[in-house]
Design an enzyme around this catalytic site. Structure first.
Site: not given
Ligand code: COA
Length: 357
Positions: A268, A298, A125
């Protein structure tokens, strides 16, 4: 031609870099959060509240990194008023190439950019920012005058569509800018810093799949292939909200600017919460933060030029505006730059965005 027109090889008084045109291209198919809810256990509410994403475009039959990159490039060349055969250099930032040996030459051929050398650059990215800086170095060194920098990705190829933690995040698309040698005192790349940290590489991977193959004749090799994208979302989130403000502060200092002096924050487009957190750190008002996450998610190396082109075409970004920009992602890789937009004023009509289906 733009007012920065120069002869084929630049003399020492034309070692600045002007950003003189932009373009974008998006696939036709629009997939909403509700569409994804039919695939995996998720909801529009969850995706919007955690990421700001409402929909994404996904490449379908007949669409590829090559076709999207070529469309975006044509739009950028038209915007600048250039012919393709005036280009010296094409850099295609992508992590999802049509050909691992290089997709940029396919784009070069499709454009008819006969004079240009064309190669891929991979930095996930951060790829567009790394490619922009790379192209700028060729121009500053005097060996190239006119460069096309494209960010294009089709990560839908590499997403595990059964993994709700990642499949909701990514979309496909392409964006491009054209750069031209100009007088050093008009240089539009006011400052940049690029960073890598391979020790944190495991946070976000599209890794080679280890599968052995016995070749007749008695030796064993690995077979080509990749695992789908795997991500530790929380670690990536923490990395972004920690490192992006640091590197942005560095480039602002390098450019002798304060955040209030830049017109736009162009990050980004990974997650609206990351955009909001960085903006808050610099006290940048929400209306000065460019975001199209809602529509496209993204799109990896494409997000920054795609967002820039959208804001240029709709008149938000005007000639002379300053942008603080930052790319970040797998590698881990990240960086920032302060850029001035010198391209034509908005024309509105030359975008390459098809209606969604
Ligand atoms: N829909 C519903 N629930 C979801 C889900 C979805 N699409 N994705 C994850 N969950 C669930 C998980 O399974 C977890 O459930 P559990 O507690 O029963 O295990 C819960 O939501 C929390 O998961 P978590 O990973 O802690 O969520 P989060 O608040 O960190 O949000 C992201 C997840 C991916 C949105 C967040 O971590 C994020 O944006 N990270 C950066 C990712 C990014 O930008 N990547 C590209 C970089 S270039």
């Amino acid at each position: 031609m733009s007012e920065h027109t120069v002869s084929p090889r630049s003399p020492a008084d034309l070692r600045g870099v002007a950003v003189v045109g932009s373009g974008r291209a998006l696939p036709r198919t629009r997939v909403s959060n509700d569409d994804l809810s039919a695939l995996v256990d998720t909801s529009d509410d969850w995706i919007r509240s955690r990421t700001g994403i409402g929909a994404r475009r996904l490449a379908g039959p007949g669409e590829s990194v090559t076709t999207m990159a070529t469309e975006a490039a044509r739009a950028a060349l038209n915007h600048a008023g250039w012919d393709a055969d005036q280009l010296d250099l094409i850099i295609l930032a992508t992590s999802s190439p049509d050909d691992l040996f290089g997709t940029a030459p396919r784009v070069q051929a499709a454009l008819g950019a006969h004079q240009a050398v064309a190669f891929d650059l991979t930095a996930a990215c951060s790829g567009f920012l790394f490619a922009l800086v790379t192209a700028a170095q060729y121009i500053r060194a005097g060996s190239m005058c006119r460069a096309l920098v494209i960010g294009a990705d089709q990560l839908s190829r590499w997403v595990d569509w059964t993994d709700r933690r990642t499949c909701v995040l990514f979309g496909d698309g392409a964006g491009a800018v054209v750069l031209e040698a100009c007088a050093p005192d008009r240089d539009d790349l006011l400052a940049f810093r690029l960073r890598s940290d391979g020790s944190r590489q495991a946070c976000l991977t599209l890794a080679h799949r280890e599968r052995l193959r016995d070749v007749q004749g008695g030796f064993t090799t690995e077979e080509g292939g990749f695992h789908p994208i795997a991500m530790n979302g929380q670690e990536v989130y923490k990395f972004a909200v920690r490192e992006v403000p640091i590197v942005l502060a560095q480039v602002l200092r390098d450019a002798d600017l304060e955040a209030r002096q830049v017109d736009w924050l162009l990050l980004h487009q990974a997650n609206q919460r990351i955009l909001d957190a960085v903006a808050e750190r610099f006290s940048v008002a929400p209306e000065r933060v460019l975001s199209n996450l809602e529509s496209y998610g993204n799109t990896s190396a494409a997000t920054i030029p795609l967002m820039l082109d959208e804001a240029v075409r709709d008149g938000r970004v005007q000639p002379g505006h300053l942008l603080a920009t930052s790319g970040f992602g797998a590698g881990l890789s990240w960086g920032a730059a302060v850029l001035r937009w010198s391209g034509p004023p908005p024309s509105g009509s030359a975008t390459a965005e098809p209606p969604s289906t």
